[in-house]
Design a protein around this motif. Structure first.
Motif, mmCIF file in Angstrom:
data_model
loop_
_atom_site.group_PDB
_atom_site.id
_atom_site.type_symbol
_atom_site.label_atom_id
_atom_site.label_comp_id
_atom_site.label_asym_id
_atom_site.label_seq_id
_atom_site.Cartn_x
_atom_site.Cartn_y
_atom_site.Cartn_z
ATOM 1 N N MET A 86 12.887 29.326 19.827
ATOM 2 C CA MET A 86 11.462 29.770 19.578
ATOM 3 C C MET A 86 10.608 29.133 20.383
ATOM 4 S SD MET A 86 11.099 28.417 15.804
ATOM 5 C CE MET A 86 11.348 26.732 15.125
ATOM 6 N N GLU A 87 11.080 27.618 20.819
ATOM 7 C CA GLU A 87 10.254 26.958 21.803
ATOM 8 C C GLU A 87 10.237 27.422 23.168
ATOM 9 O OE1 GLU A 87 8.110 24.958 20.622
ATOM 10 O OE2 GLU A 87 8.839 24.846 18.450
ATOM 11 N N GLN A 139 16.973 32.704 24.908
ATOM 12 C CA GLN A 139 16.113 32.991 23.986
ATOM 13 C C GLN A 139 16.309 34.351 23.353
ATOM 14 O OE1 GLN A 139 11.848 33.600 25.472
ATOM 15 N NE2 GLN A 139 11.131 32.367 23.806
ATOM 16 N N ASN A 140 16.657 35.204 24.166
ATOM 17 C CA ASN A 140 17.130 36.810 23.512
ATOM 18 C C ASN A 140 18.433 36.764 22.976
ATOM 19 O OD1 ASN A 140 14.349 37.413 24.383
ATOM 20 N ND2 ASN A 140 15.074 38.505 25.959
ATOM 21 N N TYR A 141 19.149 35.930 23.136
ATOM 22 C CA TYR A 141 20.533 35.864 22.566
ATOM 23 C C TYR A 141 20.430 35.409 21.068
ATOM 24 C CZ TYR A 141 25.415 35.337 21.780
ATOM 25 O OH TYR A 141 26.578 35.384 21.039
ATOM 26 N N VAL A 142 20.948 36.041 20.075
ATOM 27 C CA VAL A 142 21.125 35.769 18.581
ATOM 28 C C VAL A 142 22.584 35.222 18.374
ATOM 29 C CG1 VAL A 142 20.616 36.590 16.346
ATOM 30 C CG2 VAL A 142 19.450 37.423 18.410
ATOM 31 N N PRO A 143 22.627 33.853 18.312
ATOM 32 C CA PRO A 143 24.026 33.391 18.040
ATOM 33 C C PRO A 143 24.571 33.728 16.823
ATOM 34 C CG PRO A 143 22.464 31.778 17.573
ATOM 35 C CD PRO A 143 21.641 32.959 18.092
ATOM 36 N N PRO A 170 16.081 33.261 15.008
ATOM 37 C CA PRO A 170 16.863 34.153 14.524
ATOM 38 C C PRO A 170 18.460 33.869 14.877
ATOM 39 C CG PRO A 170 15.756 35.128 16.373
ATOM 40 C CD PRO A 170 15.167 33.678 16.123
ATOM 41 N N THR A 171 19.288 34.298 13.859
ATOM 42 C CA THR A 171 20.600 33.916 13.834
ATOM 43 C C THR A 171 21.550 34.899 12.889
ATOM 44 O OG1 THR A 171 20.142 31.630 13.934
ATOM 45 C CG2 THR A 171 22.388 32.054 13.645
#
Length: 438
Positions: A86-87, A139-143, A170-171
């Motif tokens: 998010m940073e 940034q756009n990848y949600v692990p 987000p995760t």
């Protein structure tokens, strides 16, 4: 509340096994190497323009110089991939801008002729290319984190839902039941406090031998929130802290240099602030108070007085719309002008520009008795601004103080040049907006 996801196996099967942190780094490295083609194309076009008499040879030479800060920008970004995604916007802007400012300083110091247009072209190319790569691969990848023990989600939620904390990145989470499930996850979240049994030990060993990345609940919490879980300190806490030992010397040199450079601006601002304080209320403009510094040693911290003469006699939390604060005090607090005298504390070595905010001695004694691991925040020199200040702002309750400590210990554990620069950028935002002031 944390939610698990039930994902389709065919979609997961296309994912490569391994750590998402490693995957991020490798993707950004490949993206950086691909970006060199852009600089090669720019250089070829610049040389053609030079042959046509449109630009001078300095333009082409400056473009070649720009490759150095371009590569350094990716190194700086790589060193900060552990920070919450998010940073991202702050990290990208910082990573691209700082190396080019440094190159400009080198040009000025050594009187090297350069082209402003070429330097601007190199900077814009770097900024855009890094921004595209970071948003695409980080940034756009949600692990997706897998877990075998259901109580791990409860522990993670306790870390994430602390009072006054910023929302996490987000995760996705999914309970796993086999090695094939684990291979499709970016990492396996493990509860280290669970009593070991032979079957569980064999299963974890099988995951490890199959190159499945395993994280403790505390590590996952750090990656998502930028805070350290306080249920118990991660076993790598002191190892990570010791790894930044040499950086402490560089940081001290940067502090001294920065104070010297800021002095021509800080002195007239300080004189003006002291003048208006004396006009509003009687008494001295400088307020002195004992605070606790590096390794728990006390020192006298200087501030511009923002309250009545006797208003700060007792150690207590700062409250929102505190009635003790004067009209002038409210303004200088909002824009942190009350902290200008602390530049002297930085020069004297009591404080640093970046670090956990120093607390009053009576409050430190109380918190050390009531909050686990509180003294650990004194392993680094306190600062004018810190990770907790730019993420959370001032605190007003004991519960928020616990959250603040989780931010402070994250800084102690991950103290680095990249993190300090990020805090500095977010501090400038605080100065311009007054965020978190009381």
């Amino acid at each position: 509340m944390l939610k698990t996801n039930s994902l389709q196996r065919p979609a997961l099967a296309t994912r490569a096994a391994g750590s998402e942190t490693i995957r991020r780094a490798s993707r950004m490295l490949a993206w950086a190497l691909l970006g060199l083609l852009l600089f090669g194309l720019n250089t070829i076009l610049a040389e053609l323009a030079h042959n046509a008499g449109i630009v001078t040879h300095v333009f082409t030479r400056t473009l070649l110089w720009s490759v150095v800060p371009y590569l350094f920008a990716f190194v700086l970004l790589h060193r900060s991939l552990h920070l919450p995604a998010m940073e991202g916007n702050s990290l990208v802007g910082l990573a691209a801008t700082f190396p080019f400012v440094a190159l400009l300083f080198v040009f000025a110091s050594f009187h090297i002729e350069y082209s402003r247009g070429a330097l601007l072209l190199g900077y814009v190319t770097t900024l855009v290319w890094i921004w595209i790569g970071y948003r695409r691969y980080v940034q756009n990848y949600v692990p997706l984190f897998g877990y075998a023990d259901p109580q791990t989600l409860e522990q993670l939620e306790a870390i994430i839902t602390m009072p006054g904390a910023a929302p996490p990145s987000p995760t996705r989470f999914e309970q796993i039941g086999s090695l094939e499930d684990a291979r499709h996850c970016d990492g396996l979240m493990v509860d280290r406090s669970t009593t070991a049994d032979p079957e569980r030990t064999r299963q974890l060993a099988q995951y490890k031998l199959s190159h499945v990345r395993m994280y403790s609940v505390e590590r996952v919490g750090e990656m998502l929130t930028g805070r350290v879980g306080l249920a118990h300190i991660d076993e790598n806490f002191f190892d990570d802290y010791a790894a930044h030992y040499l950086y402490g010397y560089l940081k001290r040199a940067i502090d001294i240099l920065a104070v010297v450079c800021l002095a021509p601006l800080a002195v007239p601002i300080g004189l003006a602030v002291a003048f208006v304080i004396r006009l509003e209320t009687p008494g001295g403009a400088i307020f002195r108070q004992e605070r606790v510094g590096l390794f728990g040693k006390p020192f006298i911290m200087l501030k511009f007085r923002s309250m009545g003469v006797d208003a700060n006699a007792m150690a207590q939390f700062a409250a929102r719309r505190d009635p003790r604060v004067t009209k002038v005090g409210r303004i200088i607090r909002k824009y942190r002008l009350d902290e200008v005298p602390q530049l002297w504390n930085v020069l004297a070595g009591h404080m640093s520009l970046i670090g956990p905010r120093p607390e009053q001695a009576p409050m430190v004694e109380e918190f050390s008795e009531t909050i686990s691991y509180y003294p650990y925040r004194h392993l680094v020199r306190p600062g004018l601004s810190g990770w907790a200040q730019v993420q959370q702002g001032y605190v007003g309750t004991l519960e928020e103080t616990v959250t603040k400590l989780s931010y402070d210990l994250y800084y102690v554990k991950h103290c680095s040049f990249a993190l300090d620069l990020l805090i500095a950028v977010k501090t400038v935002r605080t100065l311009l907006t007054g965020y978190g002031a009381r």
